[in-house]
Design a protein around this motif. Sequence first.
Motif, PDB file in Angstrom:
ATOM      1  N   ARG A 283       0.804  -1.253   0.000  1.00 23.39           N
ATOM      2  CA  ARG A 283       0.000   0.000   0.000  1.00 23.39           C
ATOM      3  C   ARG A 283       0.825   1.285   0.000  1.00 23.39           C
ATOM      4  N   LEU A 284       2.153   1.197  -0.074  1.00 21.92           N
ATOM      5  CA  LEU A 284       2.973   2.420  -0.012  1.00 21.92           C
ATOM      6  C   LEU A 284       4.121   2.393  -1.023  1.00 21.92           C
ATOM      7  N   ALA A 285       4.287   3.519  -1.744  1.00 20.85           N
ATOM      8  CA  ALA A 285       5.496   3.712  -2.573  1.00 20.85           C
ATOM      9  C   ALA A 285       6.103   5.057  -2.200  1.00 20.85           C
ATOM     10  N   LEU A 286       7.427   5.084  -2.059  1.00 16.89           N
ATOM     11  CA  LEU A 286       8.132   6.341  -1.781  1.00 16.89           C
ATOM     12  C   LEU A 286       8.764   6.828  -3.075  1.00 16.89           C
ATOM     13  N   MET A 287       8.838   8.148  -3.231  1.00 18.64           N
ATOM     14  CA  MET A 287       9.516   8.671  -4.419  1.00 18.64           C
ATOM     15  C   MET A 287      10.131  10.041  -4.172  1.00 18.64           C
ATOM     16  N   GLY A 288      11.037  10.438  -5.081  1.00 18.22           N
ATOM     17  CA  GLY A 288      11.678  11.756  -4.965  1.00 18.22           C
ATOM     18  C   GLY A 288      12.528  11.842  -3.716  1.00 18.22           C
ATOM     19  N   ASN A 289      12.585  13.042  -3.123  1.00 21.40           N
ATOM     20  CA  ASN A 289      13.438  13.256  -1.954  1.00 21.40           C
ATOM     21  C   ASN A 289      13.062  12.364  -0.774  1.00 21.40           C
ATOM     22  N   ALA A 290      11.839  11.862  -0.740  1.00 23.07           N
ATOM     23  CA  ALA A 290      11.441  10.981   0.364  1.00 23.07           C
ATOM     24  C   ALA A 290      12.254   9.693   0.363  1.00 23.07           C
ATOM     25  N   VAL A 291      12.751   9.307  -0.803  1.00 26.24           N
ATOM     26  CA  VAL A 291      13.541   8.062  -0.859  1.00 26.24           C
ATOM     27  C   VAL A 291      15.023   8.346  -1.101  1.00 26.24           C
ATOM     28  N   HIS A 292      15.352   9.487  -1.736  1.00 24.22           N
ATOM     29  CA  HIS A 292      16.764   9.838  -1.987  1.00 24.22           C
ATOM     30  C   HIS A 292      16.919  11.354  -1.989  1.00 24.22           C
ATOM     31  N   THR A 293      17.617  11.884  -1.020  1.00 20.29           N
ATOM     32  CA  THR A 293      17.933  13.315  -1.005  1.00 20.29           C
ATOM     33  C   THR A 293      19.440  13.418  -1.222  1.00 20.29           C
ATOM     34  N   ASP A 342      19.185   2.552 -10.433  1.00 21.50           N
ATOM     35  CA  ASP A 342      19.357   3.975 -10.771  1.00 21.50           C
ATOM     36  C   ASP A 342      19.594   4.782  -9.486  1.00 21.50           C
ATOM     37  N   HIS A 343      18.801   4.495  -8.447  1.00 23.53           N
ATOM     38  CA  HIS A 343      18.994   5.195  -7.163  1.00 23.53           C
ATOM     39  C   HIS A 343      20.421   4.980  -6.670  1.00 23.53           C
ATOM     40  N   LYS A 344      20.855   3.722  -6.718  1.00 21.58           N
ATOM     41  CA  LYS A 344      22.174   3.400  -6.166  1.00 21.58           C
ATOM     42  C   LYS A 344      23.273   4.079  -6.987  1.00 21.58           C
ATOM     43  N   ASN A 345      23.181   3.943  -8.320  1.00 25.42           N
ATOM     44  CA  ASN A 345      24.234   4.513  -9.180  1.00 25.42           C
ATOM     45  C   ASN A 345      24.357   6.017  -8.989  1.00 25.42           C
ATOM     46  N   VAL A 346      23.218   6.708  -9.017  1.00 24.47           N
ATOM     47  CA  VAL A 346      23.269   8.172  -8.957  1.00 24.47           C
ATOM     48  C   VAL A 346      23.705   8.628  -7.559  1.00 24.47           C
ATOM     49  N   THR A 347      23.264   7.902  -6.524  1.00 26.91           N
ATOM     50  CA  THR A 347      23.679   8.269  -5.163  1.00 26.91           C
ATOM     51  C   THR A 347      25.183   8.072  -4.994  1.00 26.91           C
ATOM     52  N   VAL A 348      25.693   6.932  -5.444  1.00 25.80           N
ATOM     53  CA  VAL A 348      27.137   6.663  -5.316  1.00 25.80           C
ATOM     54  C   VAL A 348      27.922   7.710  -6.120  1.00 25.80           C
ATOM     55  N   PHE A 349      27.432   8.023  -7.308  1.00 21.55           N
ATOM     56  CA  PHE A 349      28.108   8.990  -8.183  1.00 21.55           C
ATOM     57  C   PHE A 349      28.160  10.384  -7.535  1.00 21.55           C
ATOM     58  N   THR A 350      27.019  10.882  -7.058  1.00 18.96           N
ATOM     59  CA  THR A 350      27.011  12.253  -6.506  1.00 18.96           C
ATOM     60  C   THR A 350      27.715  12.293  -5.146  1.00 18.96           C
ATOM     61  N   ASP A 351      27.532  11.258  -4.340  1.00 23.35           N
ATOM     62  CA  ASP A 351      28.172  11.233  -3.026  1.00 23.35           C
ATOM     63  C   ASP A 351      29.694  11.136  -3.201  1.00 23.35           C
ATOM     64  N   GLY A 352      30.118  10.312  -4.148  1.00 27.65           N
ATOM     65  CA  GLY A 352      31.561  10.178  -4.414  1.00 27.65           C
ATOM     66  C   GLY A 352      32.149  11.505  -4.861  1.00 27.65           C
ATOM     67  N   LEU A 353      31.449  12.181  -5.787  1.00 21.03           N
ATOM     68  CA  LEU A 353      31.931  13.490  -6.260  1.00 21.03           C
ATOM     69  C   LEU A 353      32.014  14.479  -5.107  1.00 21.03           C
ATOM     70  N   ALA A 354      30.959  14.481  -4.273  1.00 20.46           N
ATOM     71  CA  ALA A 354      30.911  15.443  -3.160  1.00 20.46           C
ATOM     72  C   ALA A 354      32.073  15.210  -2.213  1.00 20.46           C
ATOM     73  N   ARG A 355      32.446  13.941  -2.016  1.00 23.45           N
ATOM     74  CA  ARG A 355      33.514  13.659  -1.051  1.00 23.45           C
ATOM     75  C   ARG A 355      34.900  13.808  -1.670  1.00 23.45           C
ATOM     76  N   ILE A 356      35.129  13.203  -2.827  1.00 23.93           N
ATOM     77  CA  ILE A 356      36.491  13.176  -3.362  1.00 23.93           C
ATOM     78  C   ILE A 356      36.956  14.577  -3.752  1.00 23.93           C
ATOM     79  N   PHE A 357      36.019  15.388  -4.224  1.00 29.01           N
ATOM     80  CA  PHE A 357      36.439  16.698  -4.700  1.00 29.01           C
ATOM     81  C   PHE A 357      36.493  17.744  -3.598  1.00 29.01           C
ATOM     82  N   THR A 358      36.164  17.325  -2.380  1.00 32.32           N
ATOM     83  CA  THR A 358      36.272  18.328  -1.321  1.00 32.32           C
ATOM     84  C   THR A 358      37.362  17.977  -0.313  1.00 32.32           C
ATOM     85  N   LEU A 359      38.010  16.807  -0.522  1.00 31.17           N
ATOM     86  CA  LEU A 359      39.122  16.481   0.369  1.00 31.17           C
ATOM     87  C   LEU A 359      40.371  17.218  -0.121  1.00 31.17           C
TER      88      LEU A 359
END
Length: 405
Positions: A283-293, A342-359
């Motif tokens: 009875r429930l589906a999450l989408m958008g920022n509710a599932v990935h911010t 898709d959620h996993k790929n894009v999250t890993v991609f943006t999180d990796g960029l956010a971390r590697i490029f700020t160290l």
Amino acid sequence: MPQYDVIIIGGGMVGASLACALSGQGLRLALVEAVEQETRSEAGYDDRAIALAYGTRRIFSGLQLWDSLEAAATPIHQIHISDRGHFGMMRMDRSEEGLPALGYVVPARVIGQTLAAAIGKIPELDILCPATVTAVQRTSGAAEVEISREGATTTLSTRLIVAADGADSPVREQFGIDSVATDYRQTAIVTNITPQLAHNNIAYERFTQSGPLALLPMTEQRCAVVWTVASDQAESVMALDEADFLARLQERFGYRLGRLERVGHRQAWPLRLVQAKESVRERLALMGNAVHTLHPIAGQGFNLGARDVAALAEVLVDAVNAGEDPGSLEVLSRYGDWRHRDHKNVTVFTDGLARIFTLPLPALGVARSAGMLALDLLPPAKRLLTRTTMGRSGRTPRLARGLPL
Ligand SMILES: Cc1cc2nc3c(=O)[nH]c(=O)nc-3n(C[C@H](O)[C@H](O)[C@H](O)COP(=O)(O)OP(=O)(O)OC[C@H]3O[C@@H](n4cnc5c(N)ncnc54)[C@H](O)[C@@H]3O)c2cc1C
């Protein structure tokens, strides 16, 4: 008690897009939104911009909304990625993809108005706004949603609840779905500037030791700025007067666009990563920022949410046409399984960029410069990156291929 097939909770860009996608399918729909959306209609220098991937343009075309957005959209012909103080540089070009644009920069105001006008014309949709969802519960074969509106409490019944209620998703909480949150300790400072030279439809992503800096081409030769700084410095950057702010920005960005001449109003957005551990329940589906911010470093958050919309709408419409219950776990798992990669790929991609490029480690600077050069010189790797950022990798929903549902 009012009965619906689908109740969408949250009328932000993602929830409103889903209402459009599900219209005309014979479903009884409701959309519950807590806050009356901004009604300001005039364009202004301070418009906040959203970069839409080419795949999202296709989805808006499939929803018959692109024509209303196009006049305010600035196409991105090239993306330049560079690392301040290092030699690496990477370019992506629309010609390599054979497309008119890699993406489009559209004022959030225009997207909001277009969606508001479109949902207002859906006869089978009840818009409950301002109204706040205060409780949700599953019953046998259905779910109940309790809303508070103008001091009164009403209960609605539905076959499916869609939670598009943002990063803190009260519905996610009420269903007891765990989420993992990471505070980046970074704040995005968002504003518009006018540079001396024409932007020529180039989007710039520049990695600096204080954080990534994006300049996106907009109408009237403005550029939308998303400048990430350490959160403990955000207050002092926000407090700079215009001349000092422009000078600091110029020092970070360089002179690719000549002198930076005008700056608008600034807004500060503290940044965090939020990932729900499950995206569906009976009875429930999450989408958008509710599932990935996500970190806004690559402008992927809404684009990922738009693909959630296209996939969930396709799964639900196919299920209903086949006589299935749209709120059953069997049906909703098709959506959850489809979106997982898709959620996993894009999250890993943006999180990796956010971390590697700020160290700030010097060796990392060399490695990422070399990495960018390698990507620039290696067509298959670069193509994969381009396709991910354009929202064109993996199984593509019908709407995102420009086909009807
Ligand atoms: C600085 C910055 C720049 C960005 N730039 C880009 C970009 O260029 N491209 C891109 O794709 N993405 C970008 N994003 C991400 C994008 O803004 C978000 O991914 C997108 O807005 C999420 O939309 P949403 O509808 O899922 O959530 P939200 O916009 O958070 O909407 C949730 C809605 O639910 C309502 N709500 C919450 N609780 C309740 C309740 N109990 N009852 C009723 N209603 C409720 C809220 O009022 C709200 O309207 C950026 C983000 C930031 C911070």
